[in-house]
Design a protein around this motif. Structure first.
Motif, PDB file in Angstrom:
ATOM      1  N   GLU A   1       0.818  -1.214   0.000  1.00 60.72           N
ATOM      2  CA  GLU A   1       0.000   0.000   0.000  1.00 60.72           C
ATOM      3  C   GLU A   1       0.852   1.264   0.000  1.00 60.72           C
ATOM      4  O   GLU A   1       0.472   2.278  -0.595  1.00 60.72           O
ATOM      5  N   ARG A   2       2.008   1.206   0.655  1.00 61.49           N
ATOM      6  CA  ARG A   2       2.891   2.383   0.687  1.00 61.49           C
ATOM      7  C   ARG A   2       3.849   2.421  -0.505  1.00 61.49           C
ATOM      8  O   ARG A   2       4.594   3.381  -0.670  1.00 61.49           O
ATOM      9  N   LYS A   3       3.791   1.359  -1.324  1.00 58.33           N
ATOM     10  CA  LYS A   3       4.618   1.270  -2.533  1.00 58.33           C
ATOM     11  C   LYS A   3       6.101   1.504  -2.217  1.00 58.33           C
ATOM     12  O   LYS A   3       6.796   2.266  -2.889  1.00 58.33           O
ATOM     13  N   THR A   4       6.564   0.834  -1.183  1.00 62.78           N
ATOM     14  CA  THR A   4       7.947   1.013  -0.755  1.00 62.78           C
ATOM     15  C   THR A   4       8.942   0.233  -1.617  1.00 62.78           C
ATOM     16  O   THR A   4      10.114   0.589  -1.683  1.00 62.78           O
ATOM     17  N   ILE A   5       8.476  -0.835  -2.264  1.00 59.57           N
ATOM     18  CA  ILE A   5       9.363  -1.663  -3.083  1.00 59.57           C
ATOM     19  C   ILE A   5       8.944  -1.538  -4.541  1.00 59.57           C
ATOM     20  O   ILE A   5       8.086  -2.269  -5.032  1.00 59.57           O
ATOM     21  N   SER A   6       9.545  -0.589  -5.234  1.00 62.17           N
ATOM     22  CA  SER A   6       9.184  -0.366  -6.638  1.00 62.17           C
ATOM     23  C   SER A   6      10.322  -0.719  -7.588  1.00 62.17           C
ATOM     24  O   SER A   6      10.184  -0.575  -8.808  1.00 62.17           O
ATOM     25  N   SER A   7      11.451  -1.171  -7.059  1.00 62.27           N
ATOM     26  CA  SER A   7      12.588  -1.536  -7.902  1.00 62.27           C
ATOM     27  C   SER A   7      13.479  -2.537  -7.175  1.00 62.27           C
ATOM     28  O   SER A   7      13.327  -2.772  -5.975  1.00 62.27           O
ATOM     29  N   LYS A   8      14.416  -3.106  -7.918  1.00 63.28           N
ATOM     30  CA  LYS A   8      15.368  -4.043  -7.329  1.00 63.28           C
ATOM     31  C   LYS A   8      16.223  -3.354  -6.267  1.00 63.28           C
ATOM     32  O   LYS A   8      16.555  -3.952  -5.233  1.00 63.28           O
ATOM     33  N   SER A   9      16.560  -2.092  -6.503  1.00 61.92           N
ATOM     34  CA  SER A   9      17.378  -1.363  -5.531  1.00 61.92           C
ATOM     35  C   SER A   9      16.607  -1.115  -4.239  1.00 61.92           C
ATOM     36  O   SER A   9      17.183  -1.140  -3.147  1.00 61.92           O
ATOM     37  N   ASP A  10      15.283  -0.881  -4.359  1.00 59.97           N
ATOM     38  CA  ASP A  10      14.447  -0.704  -3.152  1.00 59.97           C
ATOM     39  C   ASP A  10      14.492  -1.972  -2.299  1.00 59.97           C
ATOM     40  O   ASP A  10      14.595  -1.912  -1.072  1.00 59.97           O
ATOM     41  N   LEU A  11      14.394  -3.099  -2.969  1.00 64.03           N
ATOM     42  CA  LEU A  11      14.418  -4.387  -2.275  1.00 64.03           C
ATOM     43  C   LEU A  11      15.760  -4.580  -1.562  1.00 64.03           C
ATOM     44  O   LEU A  11      15.806  -4.948  -0.381  1.00 64.03           O
ATOM     45  N   LYS A  12      16.833  -4.300  -2.282  1.00 64.74           N
ATOM     46  CA  LYS A  12      18.182  -4.451  -1.718  1.00 64.74           C
ATOM     47  C   LYS A  12      18.379  -3.509  -0.528  1.00 64.74           C
ATOM     48  O   LYS A  12      18.883  -3.920   0.518  1.00 64.74           O
ATOM     49  N   ASN A  13      17.965  -2.260  -0.686  1.00 65.45           N
ATOM     50  CA  ASN A  13      18.142  -1.273   0.385  1.00 65.45           C
ATOM     51  C   ASN A  13      17.357  -1.643   1.626  1.00 65.45           C
ATOM     52  O   ASN A  13      17.840  -1.490   2.748  1.00 65.45           O
TER      53      ASN A  13
END
Length: 227
Positions: A207-219
């Motif tokens: 809902e907060r769209k915190t994971i929108s890319s591979k880098s988001d996931l890694k971070n």
């Protein structure tokens, strides 16, 4: 006896705990705690996955890391569930699990915008729009223009949709029982608790769209490890 190596391993662990406890009698509770500690600290070198061969030890080591193994099992469970749901939806206008869940969500609301339904159904816009199109085409859902915003459409379940859904519920109950397999009642409550805990975690990120890319996931993972 296929389980002999495991039995031998358990006997060895009991002997190890006896040495640790200076030869004192060991209770089941003590051994359980000892075993859990051993299991959590030792690499999983056992290939119990029927799909895997033994040609690449590094790949197996990665696949059977605890988090990776849980993730893989989740994927398999999802695929089994989709197979059962597909069988339950035979001879109905509903083609996929997403068709069913979208209709079920609409059943619990007077109306929703298309975007709201797509988000509730955890779908991407393209695939969610296609599900809604199928439901409308089958006469299970109706749509109309938003009086304030002509670009927005509102949708609601029809009487035909309600009638179909009530009939499908009977077969979907069998799907639920099939998915939980031969788990005991206590195991089902434990599984439900753990899955709900994971659902709360992932829904918040969705809902907060915190994971929108591979880098988001890694971070996020790196920050979690250092928290």
């Amino acid at each position: 006896m296929k389980s002999y190596p495991l039995i031998h391993q358990l006997i060895t662990l009991v002997e190890e705990l006896e040495v640790e406890q200076s030869g004192k009698e060991i209770s089941l509770q003590q051994f359980t705690g000892f075993l859990l500690n051993k299991a959590s600290s030792a690499p999983n070198g056992t290939n119990s996955e029927v799909r895997f061969g033994n040609n690449d030890e590094k790949t197996l080591e990665i696949a059977f890391q605890l988090d990776n193994n849980i993730g893989r099992l989740f994927v398999f469970m999802s695929r089994y569930a989709k197979l059962y749901i597909k069988k339950a939806l035979e001879d109905t206008p509903l083609l996929t699990a997403e068709d069913f869940t979208a209709l079920a969500i609409l059943m619990t609301h007077d109306q929703l915008s298309k975007t709201e339904l797509i988000n509730h159904n955890l779908q991407e816009k393209t695939s969610g729009t296609e599900v809604i199109r199928r439901l409308i085409s089958a006469g299970l859902v109706k749509q109309w223009d938003d009086t304030k915003d002509k670009r927005s459409k509102h949708i609601a379940i029809t009487e035909n949709g309600r009638e179909l859904l009530y009939n499908v519920f009977k077969d979907m109950n069998n799907v639920g029982k099939m998915i939980t397999g031969k788990l005991s009642l206590a195991e089902k409550f434990t599984l439900q608790y753990l899955l709900q805990k994971l659902e709360d975690f992932h829904l918040d990120h969705y809902e907060r769209k915190t994971i929108s890319s591979k880098s988001d996931l890694k971070n996020f993972i790196e920050e979690s490890l250092h928290a």
